[in-house]
Motif scaffolding. Structure first.
Motif, mmCIF file in Angstrom:
data_model
loop_
_atom_site.group_PDB
_atom_site.id
_atom_site.type_symbol
_atom_site.label_atom_id
_atom_site.label_comp_id
_atom_site.label_asym_id
_atom_site.label_seq_id
_atom_site.Cartn_x
_atom_site.Cartn_y
_atom_site.Cartn_z
ATOM 1 N N ALA A 1 7.278 -34.291 11.646
ATOM 2 C CA ALA A 1 8.299 -33.261 11.463
ATOM 3 C C ALA A 1 7.941 -31.933 12.112
ATOM 4 C CB ALA A 1 8.547 -33.041 9.967
ATOM 5 N N VAL A 2 6.685 -31.521 11.971
ATOM 6 C CA VAL A 2 6.218 -30.236 12.489
ATOM 7 C C VAL A 2 4.906 -30.464 13.218
ATOM 8 C CG1 VAL A 2 5.410 -27.915 11.889
ATOM 9 C CG2 VAL A 2 7.316 -28.933 10.613
ATOM 10 N N GLY A 3 4.778 -29.881 14.393
ATOM 11 C CA GLY A 3 3.509 -29.937 15.114
ATOM 12 C C GLY A 3 2.892 -28.560 15.169
ATOM 13 N N TYR A 4 1.583 -28.517 15.457
ATOM 14 C CA TYR A 4 0.976 -27.200 15.621
ATOM 15 C C TYR A 4 -0.121 -27.221 16.662
ATOM 16 C CZ TYR A 4 -2.827 -28.640 12.337
ATOM 17 O OH TYR A 4 -3.877 -29.272 11.706
ATOM 18 N N THR B 1 11.238 -28.945 13.972
ATOM 19 C CA THR B 1 12.195 -29.804 14.683
ATOM 20 C C THR B 1 13.522 -29.969 13.939
ATOM 21 O OG1 THR B 1 11.184 -31.774 13.669
ATOM 22 C CG2 THR B 1 10.394 -31.134 15.858
ATOM 23 N N ASP B 2 13.740 -29.164 12.872
ATOM 24 C CA ASP B 2 15.007 -29.309 12.133
ATOM 25 C C ASP B 2 15.536 -27.974 11.612
ATOM 26 O OD1 ASP B 2 17.110 -31.007 10.998
ATOM 27 O OD2 ASP B 2 16.244 -30.529 9.053
ATOM 28 N N SER C 1 16.380 -27.217 7.903
ATOM 29 C CA SER C 1 14.927 -27.044 7.720
ATOM 30 C C SER C 1 14.307 -28.084 6.797
ATOM 31 C CB SER C 1 14.614 -25.626 7.218
ATOM 32 O OG SER C 1 15.074 -24.652 8.131
ATOM 33 N N ALA C 2 14.769 -29.326 6.903
ATOM 34 C CA ALA C 2 14.157 -30.411 6.128
ATOM 35 C C ALA C 2 12.760 -30.750 6.632
ATOM 36 C CB ALA C 2 15.047 -31.652 6.181
ATOM 37 N N ASP C 3 12.370 -30.191 7.770
ATOM 38 C CA ASP C 3 11.027 -30.426 8.303
ATOM 39 C C ASP C 3 9.944 -29.681 7.517
ATOM 40 O OD1 ASP C 3 12.217 -28.072 9.172
ATOM 41 O OD2 ASP C 3 11.393 -28.151 11.200
ATOM 42 N N ILE C 4 10.283 -28.550 6.914
ATOM 43 C CA ILE C 4 9.263 -27.739 6.262
ATOM 44 C C ILE C 4 8.696 -28.400 5.002
ATOM 45 C CG2 ILE C 4 8.744 -25.497 5.236
ATOM 46 C CD1 ILE C 4 9.123 -25.563 8.311
ATOM 47 N N PRO C 5 9.512 -28.967 4.106
ATOM 48 C CA PRO C 5 8.909 -29.687 2.977
ATOM 49 C C PRO C 5 7.982 -30.813 3.407
ATOM 50 C CG PRO C 5 11.230 -29.278 2.551
ATOM 51 C CD PRO C 5 10.974 -28.884 3.980
ATOM 52 N N GLU D 1 1.692 -31.960 3.166
ATOM 53 C CA GLU D 1 0.356 -32.314 3.664
ATOM 54 C C GLU D 1 -0.523 -31.120 4.013
ATOM 55 O OE1 GLU D 1 0.120 -35.139 6.786
ATOM 56 O OE2 GLU D 1 1.361 -36.648 5.771
ATOM 57 N N GLU D 2 0.096 -29.967 4.252
ATOM 58 C CA GLU D 2 -0.657 -28.810 4.727
ATOM 59 C C GLU D 2 -0.426 -27.597 3.831
ATOM 60 O OE1 GLU D 2 -2.681 -28.793 7.404
ATOM 61 O OE2 GLU D 2 -2.257 -30.866 7.990
ATOM 62 N N LYS D 3 -1.420 -26.723 3.762
ATOM 63 C CA LYS D 3 -1.277 -25.456 3.046
ATOM 64 C C LYS D 3 -0.372 -24.519 3.839
ATOM 65 C CE LYS D 3 -5.047 -23.552 1.559
ATOM 66 N NZ LYS D 3 -6.443 -23.034 1.480
#
Length: 433
Positions: A67-70, A148-149, A154-158, A163-165
């Protein structure tokens, strides 16, 4: 006095444009979910491309829950976050320039996402690359996060937060300058108005590009044998005053033509009288305002015919001192006859302490580089700051720049894109030291 980064930006801008073009050419509009692509293949492809570039810049990369990359610089668990999004709204019609290309003309870049939000978040990434190459002294870890949403809820943020802080602090380059410490509450409504089958028999389906993200600019309908068409002007849904709404224009045409009768005629009269050029709720009894936010904003964005009803979809952005319950209560008293009010979505307003030391760091950077007032402000828009803790919005639009995103020939001036990179480099450095 801030150390100037203008020269290194100028020396490297050709590579930045080349890399940005690779991301711009991907049509990252939300699509059908597939394996590893919960928001469609386009957003996933853009994410993969950006992380490839991030790795080539020497950053550690990761995709979280597809969902989210960094891209990360540093090894600490605690981190500063800069979050933007790679998904874009649909291109729509009427472009002079190819929507999925980085076009340049007379000092201005064009393309879907150049402002919202590929251009700004890539400016952050490339700016961090330049800071890394300059070996500037930093004592904190930073992540550039790529969502990506954002355009679809913004369903990508949950998925990321499972998994991440969250970051200690950070910003999203997806709104306006100066620092945005508060975002209005947003509530979506459907006004469902009942009619008999006989009353709707002479009414066709409404045809036009109607979506939540923009003011509709074209709508047509057949009513009792007469074709009626309204041509308006598209604008972002959070700035309806910059557009001409085809829904209310069509209501005006129906009323002038006199082709509707009975309760259907009354409905179109209500539609015109309550909403035509009445962007601040004054026609619906919801004209709330406060000192921090200004006036409430209402945007009708879709009108559809169902079997026994007409359904009008609205988005209301209400001031930070007002509650959704207040808006709903007043609106219920101003509906047309035989109507039901349904809530289709809700996003509570959000605020961040405007005197926070990190907010003030961003304000100082903005004032130093632009010589403009950096007093934190609020917005009518909705950004990742609502969903990811400890985030404020910061740029990329400068005062007076409004209504560019979500339109045809979306643009950003080259000088503004490069100034954004400079601001973001200084902002990241200030937060990392």
């Amino acid at each position: 006095m801030l150390t100037s980064f203008k020269q290194i930006i100028e020396e490297n801008k050709a590579q930045f444009y080349e890399d940005l073009a690779q991301v711009m050419q991907i049509r990252s509009v939300k699509g059908q979910p597939t394996e590893q692509a919960p928001f469609g293949e386009g957003p996933r492809a853009a994410l993969v491309k950006v992380l490839e570039l991030s790795e080539s810049y020497g950053f550690e990369t990761k995709i979280v829950n597809d969902a989210v990359g960094y891209a990360q610089w540093g090894q600490d668990e605690e981190y500063i976050g800069v979050i933007g999004h790679l998904d874009v709204v649909s291109e729509g019609d009427g472009w002079k320039f190819p929507p999925f290309s980085l076009s340049q003309d007379d000092g201005r870049f064009y393309g879907r996402g150049i402002l919202d939000n590929k251009g700004p978040i890539m400016a952050c990434l490339f700016g961090l690359k330049l800071l890394k190459e300059l070996n500037v002294p930093v004592n904190k870890t930073i992540r550039i996060l790529f969502g990506t949403d954002e355009e679809s809820g913004s369903a990508d943020i949950p998925l990321y937060l499972s998994e991440e802080k969250p970051p200690q602090f950070g910003f999203t380059p997806d709104c306006k300058y100066p620092v945005v410490y508060g975002e209005r509450g947003v509530v979506g409504y459907e006004i469902v108005t009942g009619f008999s089958s006989a009353e709707l028999a002479g009414l066709s389906e409404f045809i036009g590009d109607q979506a939540r993200d923009h003011v509709p600019d074209k709508l047509e309908v057949q009513l009792n044998g007469q074709k009626l068409e309204a041509i308006g002007k598209r604008a972002p849904s959070n700035a309806p005053e910059l557009g001409k709404n085809a829904i209310t224009l069509l209501a005006e045409k129906v009323n002038r033509a006199g082709v509707a009768t009975g309760s259907l005629a009354s409905y179109f009269e209500w539609l015109e009288n309550s909403l035509s050029e009445k962007h601040y709720g004054e026609g619906l009894g919801i004209d709330f305002e406060d000192a921090d936010s200004g006036k409430l904003i209402v945007t009708p964005y879709a009108l559809n015919k169902k079997e026994h009803s007409l359904v009008l979809s609205l988005t209301v952005r209400y001031p930070v001192s007002v509650t959704e319950e207040q808006v709903t209560k007043e609106l219920e008293g101003h509906l047309p006859t035989d109507s039901e009010l349904l809530i289709t979505r809700r996003m509570k307003g959000t605020t961040f302490p405007k005197n926070d030391s990190n907010v003030q760091k961003l304000a100082v950077v903005y004032e130093c580089l632009t010589k403009m007032d950096g007093t934190p402000v609020t917005t009518t828009g909705a950004t990742y700051a609502r969903f990811l803790p400890n985030i404020v919005a910061f740029g990329p639009s400068f005062p007076g720049q409004k209504g560019i995103a979500h339109n045809k020939d979306e643009y950003m001036d080259e000088k503004d894109l490069l100034l954004n990179m400079e601001i973001y480099m200084q902002a990241m450095l200030a937060l990392l030291q």
